[in-house]
Enzyme design. Structure first.
Site, short mmCIF file in Angstrom:
data_model
loop_
_atom_site.label_atom_id
_atom_site.label_comp_id
_atom_site.label_asym_id
_atom_site.label_seq_id
_atom_site.Cartn_x
_atom_site.Cartn_y
_atom_site.Cartn_z
N ASP A 285 0.82 -1.21 0.00
CA ASP A 285 0.00 0.00 0.00
C ASP A 285 0.86 1.27 0.00
O ASP A 285 1.97 1.27 0.54
CB ASP A 285 -0.90 -0.02 1.24
CG ASP A 285 -2.04 0.98 1.13
OD1 ASP A 285 -2.27 1.52 0.04
OD2 ASP A 285 -2.71 1.22 2.15
N LEU B 135 10.82 -20.59 -4.70
CA LEU B 135 9.79 -19.73 -4.12
C LEU B 135 8.44 -19.89 -4.83
O LEU B 135 8.38 -19.84 -6.06
CB LEU B 135 10.25 -18.27 -4.24
CG LEU B 135 9.25 -17.19 -3.81
CD1 LEU B 135 9.15 -17.14 -2.29
CD2 LEU B 135 9.65 -15.82 -4.36
N HIS C 96 2.36 3.40 -9.04
CA HIS C 96 2.20 1.95 -9.24
C HIS C 96 3.39 1.36 -10.00
O HIS C 96 3.81 0.24 -9.73
CB HIS C 96 0.90 1.65 -9.99
CG HIS C 96 -0.33 1.98 -9.19
ND1 HIS C 96 -0.49 1.62 -7.87
CD2 HIS C 96 -1.47 2.66 -9.52
CE1 HIS C 96 -1.66 2.04 -7.43
NE2 HIS C 96 -2.27 2.68 -8.40
#
Ligand code: FPP
Length: 233
Positions: free
Chosen positions: A17, A128, A34
């Site tokens: 955020d 991962l 962004h």
């Protein structure tokens, strides 16, 4: 900094955020933020692999994010396509398995195609597990799981927590040990509602584009100082 290698969180989940505020501080449009957030994400995925984290789950777009302006929504979707197409090679080389989670039906064919290609290429990787939540909502996920159990013909009194967990997008994965939200907001915003029952939750003031490897290490160190009791004394 002292990280204990034997006490690493297996699964880290992040609410990324603060991109909009980061851009605003620079008098730039929200999409500039962004894009900067995407760069941070690249760093954090790399660092997660390097630190030996098993699962990283990030909240990239929620079921509520469609309410943003058309420009912002289409810009975020373009970032998603760019991310999957430009990063997939490196992710694959690093043995990362990409897993896009959420209600994918509402995504445009372009986004869906890029996501599916990334998943298909990395499907058999054993490093991962990188869950990207796109059009994801925690309540929506639980409702879908209930529907799936009912479609299987399971009787109400046979339903167990394990059965429900196995119908979630994260089926077979351990719950997040650590959940981080950046930017100072102290909310969960419909993220991994079921899975974070016993997660250690961290809220930090740093805006997501300013988060980096050093802050990530600090976070893991802070996690290792917490005493997890899972409800016992
Ligand atoms: C929240 O910041 C962030 C988002 C809704 C999008 C997160 C997206 C990225 C980090 C880019 C990478 C994305 C993909 C799909 C790989 P905000 O816009 O709510 O910021 P604000 O609260 O400061 O306005």
């Amino acid at each position: 900094m002292t990280i204990q290698t034997q006490n690493m969180p297996e699964h880290i989940a992040i609410i990324m955020d603060g991109n909009g505020r980061w851009a605003k501080k620079r008098n730039r449009p929200r999409l500039f933020g962004h894009n900067a957030g995407m760069k941070t994400l690249k760093k954090i995925v790399r660092a997660s692999s390097d630190f030996g984290i098993k699962i990283l789950t990030v909240y990239a777009f929620s079921t509520e994010n469609w309410k943003r302006s058309e420009d912002e929504v289409s810009g975020l979707m373009k970032i998603a396509v760019d991310y999957f197409t430009s990063e997939v090679k490196e992710l694959h080389e690093n043995n990362v398995k990409v897993n896009v989670i959420g209600d994918l039906k509402r995504l445009s064919p372009k986004v869906l195609d890029a996501a599916q290609k990334a998943m298909a290429l990395t499907e058999n990787n054993s490093g991962l597990i990188f869950n990207v939540a796109l059009n994801y909502g925690g309540r929506d996920e639980i409702v879908s799981a209930v529907k799936a159990l009912m479609n299987d013909g399971i009787a109400a009194d046979e339903v167990t927590e394990e059965m429900l967990a196995n119908k979630l997008y994260t089926a077979g994965m351990p719950d997040p040990d650590l959940v981080l939200r950046t930017s100072g907001e102290k909310r969960i915003s419909n993220f991994l509602l079921w899975q974070m029952a016993y997660s250690e939750i961290f809220f930090i003031d740093t805006l997501w584009p300013d988060f980096d490897e050093a802050a990530y290490l600090e976070l893991i160190e802070a996690y290792q100082k917490r005493n997890r009791t899972y409800g016992s004394a």
